[in-house]
Design a protein around this motif. Structure first.
Motif, PDB file in Angstrom:
ATOM      1  N   TRP A  20       0.660  -0.954   0.352  1.00  0.00           N
ATOM      2  CA  TRP A  20      -0.320  -0.121  -0.548  1.00  0.00           C
ATOM      3  C   TRP A  20       0.498   1.312  -0.192  1.00  0.00           C
ATOM      4  N   ALA A  21       0.644   2.051  -0.496  1.00  0.00           N
ATOM      5  CA  ALA A  21       1.434   4.212  -0.994  1.00  0.00           C
ATOM      6  C   ALA A  21       0.219   4.047  -0.952  1.00  0.00           C
ATOM      7  N   ASN A  22       0.684   5.886  -0.554  1.00  0.00           N
ATOM      8  CA  ASN A  22      -0.803   6.569   0.053  1.00  0.00           C
ATOM      9  C   ASN A  22       0.292   7.949  -2.207  1.00  0.00           C
ATOM     10  N   GLY A 296       0.987  -7.314   1.735  1.00  0.00           N
ATOM     11  CA  GLY A 296       1.724  -6.173   2.556  1.00  0.00           C
ATOM     12  C   GLY A 296       1.198  -6.175   4.279  1.00  0.00           C
ATOM     13  N   THR A 297       0.709  -4.844   4.242  1.00  0.00           N
ATOM     14  CA  THR A 297       0.314  -4.318   5.317  1.00  0.00           C
ATOM     15  C   THR A 297      -1.046  -4.153   5.566  1.00  0.00           C
ATOM     16  N   PRO A 298      -2.273  -5.049   6.687  1.00  0.00           N
ATOM     17  CA  PRO A 298      -3.491  -4.682   6.621  1.00  0.00           C
ATOM     18  C   PRO A 298      -3.968  -3.457   6.631  1.00  0.00           C
ATOM     19  N   ALA A 299      -5.185  -3.477   5.832  1.00  0.00           N
ATOM     20  CA  ALA A 299      -5.691  -2.157   5.342  1.00  0.00           C
ATOM     21  C   ALA A 299      -7.016  -2.400   6.086  1.00  0.00           C
ATOM     22  N   PRO A 300      -7.134  -1.415   6.827  1.00  0.00           N
ATOM     23  CA  PRO A 300      -8.599  -0.868   7.272  1.00  0.00           C
ATOM     24  C   PRO A 300      -8.521   0.307   6.833  1.00  0.00           C
ATOM     25  N   THR A 301      -9.921  -0.039   6.487  1.00  0.00           N
ATOM     26  CA  THR A 301     -10.605   1.270   5.707  1.00  0.00           C
ATOM     27  C   THR A 301     -11.470   1.440   6.261  1.00  0.00           C
ATOM     28  N   GLY A 322      -6.777   5.823   9.878  1.00  0.00           N
ATOM     29  CA  GLY A 322      -6.316   5.715  10.312  1.00  0.00           C
ATOM     30  C   GLY A 322      -6.607   5.713  11.995  1.00  0.00           C
ATOM     31  N   GLN A 323      -7.433   5.064  12.813  1.00  0.00           N
ATOM     32  CA  GLN A 323      -7.525   4.297  14.089  1.00  0.00           C
ATOM     33  C   GLN A 323      -7.211   3.422  14.498  1.00  0.00           C
ATOM     34  N   ALA A 324      -7.672   2.691  12.992  1.00  0.00           N
ATOM     35  CA  ALA A 324      -6.978   1.196  13.207  1.00  0.00           C
ATOM     36  C   ALA A 324      -5.335   1.219  12.596  1.00  0.00           C
ATOM     37  N   SER A 325      -4.994   1.602  12.329  1.00  0.00           N
ATOM     38  CA  SER A 325      -3.683   1.727  12.043  1.00  0.00           C
ATOM     39  C   SER A 325      -3.011   3.460  11.776  1.00  0.00           C
ATOM     40  N   GLY A 326      -1.933   3.239  12.296  1.00  0.00           N
ATOM     41  CA  GLY A 326      -0.763   4.515  11.919  1.00  0.00           C
ATOM     42  C   GLY A 326      -0.643   4.702  10.676  1.00  0.00           C
TER      43      GLY A 326
END
Length: 339
Positions: A20-22, A296-301, A322-326
Motif C-alpha cells: 500500500w502507498a499514499n 503487505g500491510t493489513p489495510a483497514p478502511t 487511521g484509528q485502526a492503523s497509523g
C-alpha cells in the motif's frame, strides 16, 4: 450494503503485487479514489470531506474541485468511465437523489461540461453503477430509496451533447438489497461476454437480504436476468467493488483478441474485521478463487474499496482508517497494485 465476513484463510500474494502507498498526496476524502486510464493518461476522482467532487489528471499536483465547481456536492463516491471512447465521463448521486454526469473537455485545464441530470425519478441512496456495453451504450444502475435497483442508460449518437438518456428510471423487479446497512457506494458492475448466455452481459455484484454477495446478470439482448450467489461464502461490512481487465470500451467475444483478459474479474470489499479482502475470477465472474487479504500491510478502511484496471493489473484503492492503523493518515487516499 452489508456483505462478506470472509471465512477463507489468507492466500500468499502474487510476486507482482505492491504494498500500500499514499498516492493521494495531502488529499483526504470520504471515499476511495476512482480512476480510469484513457490514451495513456490517468483520470482520478474522489469525494472530498466537504462532499464536493475532486479531480486530478496524471497525478499532477493536488486534487481540485471538478471543473472548479464548488457546488458539485454528493453523498456518495463519484464514478468515472471512458465513454464514449477517448473521453472521460463522471457520474454522481446528487444531494437530491438524482443521478448526474459531466464529460471532460480539457483534463489539463480541469474543464468539464455542466452537470446534466440522467432522466428523472432515480431516488438514489448510493452511487451509480456504470457498465460500458459498447462505445455507444452505457448502462447505469442505482440503489433507490426502497433498496431496489433502478436502471437507465446513456447513448452516444454523435458529437452533440448532452448524451441521450431515457426520460425516467426503470425499476428492477428482481434484486433486493440488504436492509441493515447504508454503505451502498461501490462500483460493483462489469460488462463482458458470458459464454453461458452466449452474448454480452452486464454483471452487477450486490448484497442479498442474507448479506451474501450475488451477481445480477443482465443480457444485452434484453433476455431475462439471472441472479446467483457468488461462491466462497462470507459476509462483508461494505459494498463490493468490481472490475475486469482488457479494453474498457467494448465487449469482445470468444476467439477474439483480448477475450481472456476480459474474463479476469476482481471483486473486493471491507470484511467484518474492518480490513480489505479480495477474490478473483478467470471465467467472467462465474466462479472465484477464494477470499484473501491483499499482501503487505493489513489495510483497514472506513468505506468500500475501489478497483481499477490498467493493462494486465488491477489497482485497489481505499479510504484509510487511521484509528485502526497509523501507517497512513486518517482518510488518506491509499492504493496498491494487484497483478
Amino acid at each position: 450494503m452489508s456483505f462478506l465476513l470472509l471465512y477463507a484463510v489468507a492466500i500468499p500474494a502474487q510476486a507482482a503485487e505492491t504494498d500500500w502507498a499514499n498516492t493521494g498526496g495531502s488529499a483526504l476524502g470520504y471515499s476511495s479514489v476512482e480512476s480510469v486510464q484513457i490514451g495513456g493518461h490517468l483520470y482520478e476522482v474522489l469525494r472530498g470531506r466537504d462532499n464536493n467532487v475532486y479531480f486530478r489528471f496524471d497525478r499532477n499536483g493536488e486534487f481540485h474541485p471538478l471543473g472548479g465547481d464548488e457546488a458539485s456536492r454528493t453523498s456518495a463516491p463519484p464514478r468515472i468511465v471512458e465513454f464514449p471512447p477517448g473521453r472521460a465521463l463522471v457520474a454522481v448521486r446528487g444531494m437530491d437523489g438524482e443521478i448526474y454526469y459531466s464529460q471532460v473537455n480539457n483534463p489539463t485545464l480541469n474543464y468539464w461540461t455542466p452537470w446534466t441530470r440522467i432522466g428523472a425519478g432515480a431516488q438514489a441512496i448510493g452511487a451509480p453503477l456504470l457498465s460500458v456495453m459498447s462505445g455507444r451504450f452505457l448502462l447505469i444502475l442505482a440503489p433507490n430509496t426502497y433498496r431496489r435497483i433502478v436502471q437507465n442508460s446513456l447513448f452516444y449518437r454523435n458529437d452533440a451533447t448532452p448524451l441521450d438518456a431515457l426520460p425516467y428510471w426503470t425499476l428492477d423487479s428482481h434484486a433486493q438489497l440488504a436492509t441493515d446497512a447504508a454503505d451502498i457506494d461501490s462500483m460493483g458492475m462489469v460488462a463482458l461476454w458470458d459464454p453461458t448466455a452466449g452474448e454480452p452481459v452486464s454483471r452487477a455484484f450486490v448484497t442479498g437480504t442474507n448479506n451474501h454477495v450475488f451477481t445480477v446478470t443482465t443480457p444485452a439482448s434484453g433476455a431475462a436476468e439471472t441472479i446467483r450467489e457468488v461462491n466462497g461464502g462470507g459476509v462483508c461490512e461494505s459494498a463490493v467493488a468490481a472490475r475486469r481487465l482488457g479494453t474498457q470500451t467494448t465487449v469482445v467475444a470468444p476467439g477474439t483478441t483480448g477475450y481472456a483478459e476480459q474474463q479476469r474479474v476482481l471483486i473486493a470489499c471491507r470484511g467484518a474485521d474492518g480490513y480489505v479482502w479480495e477474490t478473483t475470477s478467470t471465467d467472467g465472474g462465474l466462479t472465484f478463487d477464494g477470499w484473501r487479504r491483499p499482501a503487505g500491510t493489513p489495510a483497514p478502511t472506513y468505506s468500500s474499496p475501489s478497483v481499477s484496471a490498467t493493462g494486465n493489473a488491477f489497482t485497489l484503492g481505499l479510504r484509510w482508517n487511521g484509528q485502526a492503523s497509523g501507517a497512513f493518515p486518517n482518510d488518506a487516499i491509499v492504493t496498491k497494485r494487484v497483478q
